[in-house]
Each structure stands twice: as C-alpha cells, then as structure tokens.
Design a protein around this motif. Structure first.
Motif, PDB file in Angstrom:
ATOM      1  N   LEU A  13       0.811  -1.215   0.000  1.00 19.79           N
ATOM      2  CA  LEU A  13       0.000   0.000   0.000  1.00 19.79           C
ATOM      3  C   LEU A  13       0.847   1.269   0.000  1.00 19.79           C
ATOM      4  O   LEU A  13       0.374   2.325  -0.403  1.00 19.79           O
ATOM      5  CB  LEU A  13      -0.944   0.018   1.197  1.00 19.79           C
ATOM      6  CG  LEU A  13      -2.130  -0.925   1.129  1.00 19.79           C
ATOM      7  CD1 LEU A  13      -2.910  -0.890   2.440  1.00 19.79           C
ATOM      8  CD2 LEU A  13      -3.028  -0.579  -0.039  1.00 19.79           C
ATOM      9  N   SER A  14       2.084   1.155   0.444  1.00 17.25           N
ATOM     10  CA  SER A  14       2.935   2.344   0.471  1.00 17.25           C
ATOM     11  C   SER A  14       3.249   2.842  -0.945  1.00 17.25           C
ATOM     12  O   SER A  14       3.679   3.979  -1.120  1.00 17.25           O
ATOM     13  CB  SER A  14       4.233   2.062   1.226  1.00 17.25           C
ATOM     14  OG  SER A  14       5.038   1.149   0.515  1.00 17.25           O
ATOM     15  N   PHE A  15       3.011   1.986  -1.943  1.00 15.91           N
ATOM     16  CA  PHE A  15       3.237   2.385  -3.331  1.00 15.91           C
ATOM     17  C   PHE A  15       1.999   3.005  -3.978  1.00 15.91           C
ATOM     18  O   PHE A  15       2.069   3.495  -5.088  1.00 15.91           O
ATOM     19  CB  PHE A  15       3.680   1.177  -4.169  1.00 15.91           C
ATOM     20  CG  PHE A  15       5.059   0.692  -3.811  1.00 15.91           C
ATOM     21  CD1 PHE A  15       6.171   1.374  -4.248  1.00 15.91           C
ATOM     22  CD2 PHE A  15       5.227  -0.438  -3.032  1.00 15.91           C
ATOM     23  CE1 PHE A  15       7.440   0.933  -3.928  1.00 15.91           C
ATOM     24  CE2 PHE A  15       6.485  -0.895  -2.694  1.00 15.91           C
ATOM     25  CZ  PHE A  15       7.597  -0.198  -3.144  1.00 15.91           C
TER      26      PHE A  15
ATOM     27  N   ARG B 244      -5.898   9.892   1.393  1.00 17.61           N
ATOM     28  CA  ARG B 244      -7.329  10.184   1.301  1.00 17.61           C
ATOM     29  C   ARG B 244      -8.183   9.080   1.905  1.00 17.61           C
ATOM     30  O   ARG B 244      -9.312   9.305   2.288  1.00 17.61           O
ATOM     31  CB  ARG B 244      -7.739  10.378  -0.154  1.00 17.61           C
ATOM     32  CG  ARG B 244      -7.144  11.597  -0.775  1.00 17.61           C
ATOM     33  CD  ARG B 244      -7.643  11.741  -2.180  1.00 17.61           C
ATOM     34  NE  ARG B 244      -6.948  12.836  -2.849  1.00 17.61           N
ATOM     35  CZ  ARG B 244      -7.127  13.145  -4.101  1.00 17.61           C
ATOM     36  NH1 ARG B 244      -7.955  12.446  -4.843  1.00 17.61           N
ATOM     37  NH2 ARG B 244      -6.473  14.146  -4.637  1.00 17.61           N
ATOM     38  N   ASN B 245      -7.653   7.869   1.959  1.00 16.07           N
ATOM     39  CA  ASN B 245      -8.405   6.727   2.460  1.00 16.07           C
ATOM     40  C   ASN B 245      -7.993   6.460   3.904  1.00 16.07           C
ATOM     41  O   ASN B 245      -6.849   6.110   4.179  1.00 16.07           O
ATOM     42  CB  ASN B 245      -8.131   5.508   1.584  1.00 16.07           C
ATOM     43  CG  ASN B 245      -9.000   4.330   1.937  1.00 16.07           C
ATOM     44  OD1 ASN B 245      -9.303   4.085   3.088  1.00 16.07           O
ATOM     45  ND2 ASN B 245      -9.387   3.597   0.916  1.00 16.07           N
ATOM     46  N   LYS B 246      -8.946   6.584   4.819  1.00 21.68           N
ATOM     47  CA  LYS B 246      -8.634   6.447   6.238  1.00 21.68           C
ATOM     48  C   LYS B 246      -8.135   5.042   6.588  1.00 21.68           C
ATOM     49  O   LYS B 246      -7.227   4.897   7.400  1.00 21.68           O
ATOM     50  CB  LYS B 246      -9.858   6.794   7.078  1.00 21.68           C
ATOM     51  CG  LYS B 246      -9.577   6.788   8.560  1.00 21.68           C
ATOM     52  CD  LYS B 246     -10.576   7.603   9.303  1.00 21.68           C
ATOM     53  CE  LYS B 246     -10.357   7.549  10.782  1.00 21.68           C
ATOM     54  NZ  LYS B 246      -9.149   8.171  11.242  1.00 21.68           N
ATOM     55  N   LEU B 247      -8.721   3.999   5.982  1.00 23.22           N
ATOM     56  CA  LEU B 247      -8.294   2.636   6.276  1.00 23.22           C
ATOM     57  C   LEU B 247      -6.840   2.418   5.859  1.00 23.22           C
ATOM     58  O   LEU B 247      -6.039   1.879   6.627  1.00 23.22           O
ATOM     59  CB  LEU B 247      -9.196   1.623   5.571  1.00 23.22           C
ATOM     60  CG  LEU B 247      -8.794   0.157   5.740  1.00 23.22           C
ATOM     61  CD1 LEU B 247      -8.875  -0.249   7.196  1.00 23.22           C
ATOM     62  CD2 LEU B 247      -9.674  -0.727   4.884  1.00 23.22           C
ATOM     63  N   ILE B 248      -6.491   2.854   4.668  1.00 20.41           N
ATOM     64  CA  ILE B 248      -5.111   2.709   4.200  1.00 20.41           C
ATOM     65  C   ILE B 248      -4.171   3.515   5.084  1.00 20.41           C
ATOM     66  O   ILE B 248      -3.092   3.051   5.456  1.00 20.41           O
ATOM     67  CB  ILE B 248      -4.986   3.136   2.723  1.00 20.41           C
ATOM     68  CG1 ILE B 248      -5.742   2.145   1.839  1.00 20.41           C
ATOM     69  CG2 ILE B 248      -3.524   3.214   2.290  1.00 20.41           C
ATOM     70  CD1 ILE B 248      -5.797   2.529   0.383  1.00 20.41           C
ATOM     71  N   TRP B 249      -4.588   4.710   5.461  1.00 23.65           N
ATOM     72  CA  TRP B 249      -3.770   5.556   6.334  1.00 23.65           C
ATOM     73  C   TRP B 249      -3.521   4.853   7.669  1.00 23.65           C
ATOM     74  O   TRP B 249      -2.399   4.863   8.178  1.00 23.65           O
ATOM     75  CB  TRP B 249      -4.462   6.898   6.541  1.00 23.65           C
ATOM     76  CG  TRP B 249      -3.717   7.824   7.416  1.00 23.65           C
ATOM     77  CD1 TRP B 249      -4.040   8.182   8.682  1.00 23.65           C
ATOM     78  CD2 TRP B 249      -2.499   8.507   7.120  1.00 23.65           C
ATOM     79  NE1 TRP B 249      -3.106   9.045   9.190  1.00 23.65           N
ATOM     80  CE2 TRP B 249      -2.155   9.260   8.248  1.00 23.65           C
ATOM     81  CE3 TRP B 249      -1.670   8.543   6.004  1.00 23.65           C
ATOM     82  CZ2 TRP B 249      -1.011  10.050   8.293  1.00 23.65           C
ATOM     83  CZ3 TRP B 249      -0.529   9.334   6.054  1.00 23.65           C
ATOM     84  CH2 TRP B 249      -0.218  10.071   7.182  1.00 23.65           C
ATOM     85  N   GLU B 250      -4.549   4.240   8.255  1.00 22.61           N
ATOM     86  CA  GLU B 250      -4.391   3.543   9.536  1.00 22.61           C
ATOM     87  C   GLU B 250      -3.456   2.338   9.397  1.00 22.61           C
ATOM     88  O   GLU B 250      -2.628   2.088  10.273  1.00 22.61           O
ATOM     89  CB  GLU B 250      -5.755   3.104  10.072  1.00 22.61           C
ATOM     90  CG  GLU B 250      -6.642   4.245  10.511  1.00 22.61           C
ATOM     91  CD  GLU B 250      -6.060   5.036  11.658  1.00 22.61           C
ATOM     92  OE1 GLU B 250      -5.405   4.446  12.538  1.00 22.61           O
ATOM     93  OE2 GLU B 250      -6.262   6.261  11.672  1.00 22.61           O
TER      94      GLU B 250
END
Length: 80
Positions: free
Chosen positions: A23-25, A31-37
C-alpha cells in the motif's frame, strides 16, 4: 493450543506488513482512512528496526527483516 494462537497471530502480522508495504506504493493513500491507519500501524512496527537497518540503495528493507524475525520466532514457538 497456545502455539496455534501465536502462530495465527504471527501469520496475520506478516500479512499485515506485506499489505502495508504494498500500500505504500499506492498514490493518494492519505485520502483513504483505512489505508492511512494500516500504514500508521505498519510504521509503528517497522520504526524500531529502521534504527538498526539502513535502506539499501534507497530501498527500505525493514519489512523483510521484521518478517524474517517473525518467522524465526514462529519456528521457535512451534518447535516447543
């Protein structure tokens, strides 16, 4: 019984680290809270290793190091 629970936890953690690394790529992940968490939790797991393992050629290998360490721990626990 306890060995199995620890094994499942370690395997889940390994997959969590792999997903976080992938996901870091992804652009615009903020913008996406789930990915940010996921990335924030991954950072908390990987940060201590980054103090001792510098990037090689600009590539962060701390996820690989953590996964190897987790696999060693899993092997030790399952071998008991």
């Amino acid at each position: 019984m306890v060995k199995d629970v620890i094994h499942i936890f370690i395997e889940a953690l390994v997959w969590f680290i792999i997903v976080g690394a992938l996901l870091s790529f992804v652009p615009y992940h903020k913008r996406n809270k789930l990915i940010w968490e996921i990335l924030e939790l991954n950072e908390k797991i990987l940060r201590p290793v980054r103090k001792f393992v510098p990037p090689i050629g600009g590539i962060d290998i701390s996820p690989i190091v953590v996964i190897i360490l987790l696999q060693i721990i899993d092997g030790i626990v399952r071998g008991l």
